[in-house]
Design a protein around this motif. Structure first.
Motif, mmCIF file in Angstrom:
data_model
loop_
_atom_site.group_PDB
_atom_site.id
_atom_site.type_symbol
_atom_site.label_atom_id
_atom_site.label_comp_id
_atom_site.label_asym_id
_atom_site.label_seq_id
_atom_site.Cartn_x
_atom_site.Cartn_y
_atom_site.Cartn_z
ATOM 1 N N ASP A 83 -16.130 -38.605 -63.461
ATOM 2 C CA ASP A 83 -16.384 -40.018 -63.900
ATOM 3 C C ASP A 83 -16.242 -40.623 -62.368
ATOM 4 N N SER A 216 -15.473 -36.088 -70.351
ATOM 5 C CA SER A 216 -14.744 -37.359 -69.519
ATOM 6 C C SER A 216 -14.075 -38.172 -70.245
ATOM 7 N N TYR A 256 -23.803 -35.202 -73.299
ATOM 8 C CA TYR A 256 -23.249 -35.635 -72.516
ATOM 9 C C TYR A 256 -22.555 -37.193 -73.048
ATOM 10 N N VAL A 258 -20.307 -40.367 -73.312
ATOM 11 C CA VAL A 258 -20.190 -41.586 -72.324
ATOM 12 C C VAL A 258 -18.650 -42.512 -73.049
ATOM 13 N N ASN A 259 -18.855 -42.619 -74.435
ATOM 14 C CA ASN A 259 -17.519 -42.542 -75.131
ATOM 15 C C ASN A 259 -17.541 -42.862 -76.880
ATOM 16 N N GLU A 262 -21.756 -43.662 -77.630
ATOM 17 C CA GLU A 262 -23.020 -43.241 -76.611
ATOM 18 C C GLU A 262 -22.891 -42.071 -75.817
ATOM 19 N N TRP A 264 -25.516 -38.419 -75.528
ATOM 20 C CA TRP A 264 -26.739 -37.680 -74.412
ATOM 21 C C TRP A 264 -27.098 -36.241 -75.331
ATOM 22 N N TYR A 282 -29.974 -40.353 -76.604
ATOM 23 C CA TYR A 282 -29.493 -41.351 -76.179
ATOM 24 C C TYR A 282 -29.675 -42.093 -77.702
ATOM 25 N N ARG A 302 -29.530 -46.518 -67.826
ATOM 26 C CA ARG A 302 -27.816 -45.800 -68.348
ATOM 27 C C ARG A 302 -27.868 -44.302 -67.832
ATOM 28 N N PRO A 304 -25.764 -41.173 -67.914
ATOM 29 C CA PRO A 304 -24.616 -40.872 -66.861
ATOM 30 C C PRO A 304 -24.629 -40.784 -65.744
ATOM 31 N N TRP A 307 -23.310 -36.570 -65.652
ATOM 32 C CA TRP A 307 -24.083 -35.908 -66.200
ATOM 33 C C TRP A 307 -25.200 -35.436 -65.283
#
Length: 319
Positions: A83, A216, A256, A258-259, A262, A264, A282, A302, A304, A307
């Motif tokens: 990150d 992540s 991936y 993100v949190n 989110e 992907w 997404y 958007r 990442p 990624w």
């Protein structure tokens, strides 16, 4: 005290024959299609250029680093971006914004995000953690429930054993083989890198052909399965849950998180698709709904930065 072991509940696994076909297809899909066709393919992570060709990958840092293409299509050493914009390849760490080598290391040593280093030895893996400088410990290979007669290094090179780190620790994913030499199941283990103790072990069964373990800072850990389009997630490395993913009509190759919300996913690319050139989807609600990215989609902004597969697809789809 023995580590607690759980079992993941899942649907029936896809037929073994289908998994074997996909294993061969995905092995060849590690590189971009252009690179597989013998045409060098260039893209960037931060300000650092990366070139793929039929021989492997070159990272154009101040001191260039080459990753080899191994039999079966896998890249060695593994390539990870964190990150904070740092690239990890073997024991080498590169600042993606400047291309400066922050740490130089051997090809058969893995530097992981958050100050963890893993070195294969006879019988296991030696861990070093920045949390305990000057100290190291050995994790026996059998503690990961990794069956077979492979050495620790060979198991990593064949991706029979993989590691991913987050601020919460390290997870190891080990593949078990049956008497017939085919995959019989997988075990995910939460590891304390400072003591080499397996804090928790989860038997995942054989839900899919699992092709990726990643993590992540805010997204926890996840495991991507290809044949049955499987995505498993864990916030703590102990409890794993299956996330609904879109019906792509093609096997998944990477994901991936993100949190919590989110996510992907990338599906295998087979030929040109003017409507969906990226084969990326997404979700902004934890997998309840999904959007498939179109050419020049605003969602590309958007993607990442960490990624690798997403950045590669954007570059390829914009050509």
């Amino acid at each position: 005290m023995m580590a607690k072991r759980d079992t993941l509940q899942h649907d029936a696994s896809p037929p073994a024959r289908a998994r074997m076909r996909l294993a061969l297809a995905l092995g060849a899909a590690v590189l971009a299609p252009a690179a597989m066709a013998g045409v060098p393919f260039d893209y960037r992570i931060g300000a650092t250029g990366i070139t793929e060709d039929e021989h492997g990958i070159v990272i154009h840092a101040h001191e260039p680093v080459r990753l080899e293409l191994r039999p079966g299509g896998r890249i060695w050493p593994p390539l990870v971006v964190d990150d904070g914009g740092r690239i990890y390849v073997g024991g080498t760490v590169i600042d993606a914004l400047s291309g400066r080598v922050l740490q130089a290391g051997g090809r058969d040593v893995l530097a992981l995000p958050y100050g963890v280093q893993v070195a294969p030895e006879a019988g296991g893996y030696r861990f070093r953690s920045s949390a305990t400088p000057g100290r190291d410990c050995l994790l026996p290979l059998n503690k990961l429930n990794a069956g077979g007669s492979k050495s620790a290094l060979r198991a990593m090179k064949d991706a029979s054993v993989a590691f991913a780190s987050s601020p919460r620790g390290v997870v190891g994913l080990a593949t078990q083989l049956g008497m017939n030499g085919k995959v019989s199941g997988y075990t995910a283990s939460l590891i304390d890198a400072a003591s080499c103790k397996v804090a928790h072990s989860t038997w995942l069964g054989n839900p899919d052909l699992l092709v990726e373990l990643a993590a992540s800072k805010a997204g926890g850990w996840w495991i991507t399965g290809s044949a049955a389009q499987t995505l498993l997630r864990s916030a703590d490395g102990r409890r794993w849950r299956k996330v609904r993913v879109p019906a792509q009509g093609a096997p998944l190759t990477s994901s991936y998180a993100v949190n919590d919300k989110e996510i992907w996913v990338a599906a295998a690319q087979s030929g040109e698709s003017e409507e969906r050139p990226y084969m990326l989807s997404y979700s902004g609600d934890g997998g309840a709904s999904w959007a498939s990215l179109r050419r020049d989609d605003p969602l590309l902004g958007r993607l990442p930065p960490a990624w690798l597969e997403g950045q590669r697809r954007r570059a390829a789809g914009s050509d």
